[in-house]
Design an enzyme around this catalytic site. Structure first.
Site, PDB file in Angstrom:
ATOM      1  N   HIS A   1       1.115   6.628  -8.779  1.00 25.21           N
ATOM      2  CA  HIS A   1       0.708   6.126  -7.063  1.00 25.21           C
ATOM      3  C   HIS A   1      -0.093   6.997  -6.826  1.00 25.21           C
ATOM      4  O   HIS A   1      -1.047   6.869  -5.961  1.00 25.21           O
ATOM      5  CB  HIS A   1       1.975   5.672  -6.226  1.00 25.21           C
TER       6      HIS A   1
ATOM      7  N   LEU B   1     -19.262   2.792   6.345  1.00 24.70           N
ATOM      8  CA  LEU B   1     -18.286   2.064   5.432  1.00 24.70           C
ATOM      9  C   LEU B   1     -17.065   1.530   6.420  1.00 24.70           C
ATOM     10  O   LEU B   1     -16.327   2.412   7.085  1.00 24.70           O
ATOM     11  CB  LEU B   1     -17.848   2.969   4.236  1.00 24.70           C
TER      12      LEU B   1
ATOM     13  N   ASP C   1      -4.009  -2.372  -9.056  1.00 28.81           N
ATOM     14  CA  ASP C   1      -2.696  -2.557  -9.703  1.00 28.81           C
ATOM     15  C   ASP C   1      -2.870  -1.757 -11.094  1.00 28.81           C
ATOM     16  O   ASP C   1      -3.891  -1.318 -11.646  1.00 28.81           O
ATOM     17  CB  ASP C   1      -2.563  -4.190 -10.004  1.00 28.81           C
TER      18      ASP C   1
HETATM   19  C1  IPE Z   1       0.037  -6.552  -5.825  1.00 29.94           C
HETATM   20  O1  IPE Z   1       0.597  -5.914  -7.027  1.00 29.94           O
HETATM   21  C2  IPE Z   1      -0.037  -5.532  -4.797  1.00 29.94           C
HETATM   22  C3  IPE Z   1      -0.607  -4.363  -4.533  1.00 29.94           C
HETATM   23  C4  IPE Z   1      -1.560  -4.008  -5.530  1.00 29.94           C
HETATM   24  C5  IPE Z   1      -0.346  -3.561  -3.389  1.00 29.94           C
HETATM   25  P1  IPE Z   1       1.993  -6.033  -7.569  1.00 29.94           P
HETATM   26  O2  IPE Z   1       2.148  -5.205  -8.698  1.00 29.94           O
HETATM   27  O3  IPE Z   1       2.964  -5.852  -6.347  1.00 29.94           O
HETATM   28  O4  IPE Z   1       1.734  -7.504  -7.843  1.00 29.94           O
HETATM   29  P2  IPE Z   1       2.833  -8.416  -8.923  1.00 29.94           P
HETATM   30  O5  IPE Z   1       4.136  -8.381  -8.711  1.00 29.94           O
HETATM   31  O6  IPE Z   1       2.484  -8.031 -10.571  1.00 29.94           O
HETATM   32  O7  IPE Z   1       2.229  -9.860  -8.727  1.00 29.94           O
HETATM   33  C1  IPE Z   2      -0.031  -1.227  -7.886  1.00 32.24           C
HETATM   34  O1  IPE Z   2       0.635  -0.650  -9.093  1.00 32.24           O
HETATM   35  C2  IPE Z   2       0.337  -0.101  -6.464  1.00 32.24           C
HETATM   36  C3  IPE Z   2       1.457  -1.161  -5.743  1.00 32.24           C
HETATM   37  C4  IPE Z   2       1.968  -2.546  -5.924  1.00 32.24           C
HETATM   38  C5  IPE Z   2       2.041  -0.436  -4.674  1.00 32.24           C
HETATM   39  P1  IPE Z   2       2.036  -1.121  -9.587  1.00 32.24           P
HETATM   40  O2  IPE Z   2       2.878  -0.003  -8.990  1.00 32.24           O
HETATM   41  O3  IPE Z   2       2.145  -2.390  -9.341  1.00 32.24           O
HETATM   42  O4  IPE Z   2       1.757  -0.760 -11.224  1.00 32.24           O
HETATM   43  P2  IPE Z   2       2.403  -1.708 -12.357  1.00 32.24           P
HETATM   44  O5  IPE Z   2       1.880  -3.207 -11.975  1.00 32.24           O
HETATM   45  O6  IPE Z   2       3.834  -1.530 -12.262  1.00 32.24           O
HETATM   46  O7  IPE Z   2       1.699  -0.961 -13.609  1.00 32.24           O
HETATM   47 MG    MG Z   3       1.724  -4.106 -10.316  1.00 33.46          MG
END
Ligand code: IPE
Ligand code: IPE
Ligand code: MG
Length: 245
Positions: free
Chosen positions: A44, A138, A27
């Site tokens: 990303h 792995l 995240d």
């Molecule tokens: C969880 O992250 C999903 C992934 C890392 C793929 P999100 O950013 O979507 O989660 P919330 O919405 O903050 O809980």
């Molecule tokens: C995690 O990073 C990747 C996915 C959920 C696809 P985020 O896109 O949720 O990044 P933040 O939480 O907005 O910083």
């Molecule tokens: Mg996120």
């Protein structure tokens, strides 16, 4: 935030216990990009580079299984631009990493519902799973369009079918586990979430029922193998009791 406990266990093991299966909620890509006034997709892309590095580091860190949360069933709520950009990153990752993963002994698998993904991505997923099926260094599992509740609904449907067909009379935990996307995978020992959020966001609720958790403020694009190594060292100090005394 969970801190190390169980010094007695650490002494017994020399603090060297390694989690066999690490699962990561990657995240913070969006915030990493926004902090720099860049589009979220740049974050990303940088995040995908980190996945490669972490995958390469795992075998030397004693990790046999790595499961990463790449896209949740809830992430479809994001803008079409972000969703399509992410799907493109997944396609590219598989295309570009196929050779390398084969050479490095990585077996790649996916969990999550596939029918909602575009056909090209589904085909690439199936082909890399087949191509790397013999690798043992792995086990890399990527969760795409994954949601723990969605997986439980699909698994229960399969289980109900087996019961209706008379294959199972009185279902056990093992029977349900066999119907999950993760059938045959060991449960994660440790779940790491980056970016400072302390929630599980529908990630592996069944499989991680007894996992240890680590929450780190580091945003995923900044998360290095050195961060992972530090977390793994701390894991070695924990005492896992699984309900025993
Ligand atoms: C969880 O992250 C999903 C992934 C890392 C793929 P999100 O950013 O979507 O989660 P919330 O919405 O903050 O809980
Ligand atoms: C995690 O990073 C990747 C996915 C959920 C696809 P985020 O896109 O949720 O990044 P933040 O939480 O907005 O910083
Ligand atoms: Mg996120």
């Amino acid at each position: 935030m969970v801190f190390a406990r169980g010094a007695a266990n650490a002494a017994a093991t020399g603090g060297t216990t390694r989690p066999r299966h690490v699962a990561i909620i990657m995240d913070g890509n969006g915030r990493w990009a926004t902090e720099r006034s860049w589009p979220r997709l740049v974050g990303h892309r940088r995040g995908a580079e980190r996945v490669k590095q972490i995958v390469r580091a795992c075998p030397d860190l004693g990790v046999d299984w790595l499961t990463v949360y790449a896209f949740s069933t809830e992430n479809w709520k994001r803008s079409a631009e972000e969703v399509l950009g992410l799907m493109k990153i997944f396609r590219r990752y598989i295309e570009r990493e196929a050779e390398g993963m084969s050479a490095e002994g990585v077996r790649m698998r996916f969990i999550g519902g596939r029918e909602r993904l575009d056909r090209k991505l589904q085909d690439l997923m199936a082909s890399i799973e087949a191509r790397t099926a013999g690798n043992t260094r792995l086990n890399l599992t990527v969760a795409i369009n994954y949601g723990g509740r969605d997986e439980l609904v699909r698994a229960s449907t399969r289980l109900a079918q087996k019961i209706a067909e008379g294959q199972i009379v009185k279902p056990t935990e093992a029977d349900l586990a066999d119907c999950m996307d993760t059938a045959g995978h060991p449960d994660p020992d440790l779940v790491i979430r980056t970016s400072g959020e302390t929630r599980t966001s529908n990630f592996l609720p069944w499989q991680a029922a007894y996992a240890e958790y680590e929450f780190t403020p580091t945003l995923w694009p900044d998360f290095t193998p050195a961060h992972l190594a530090t977390i793994l060292d701390r894991y070695g100090l924990r005492e896992r009791r699984f309900g025993g005394a």
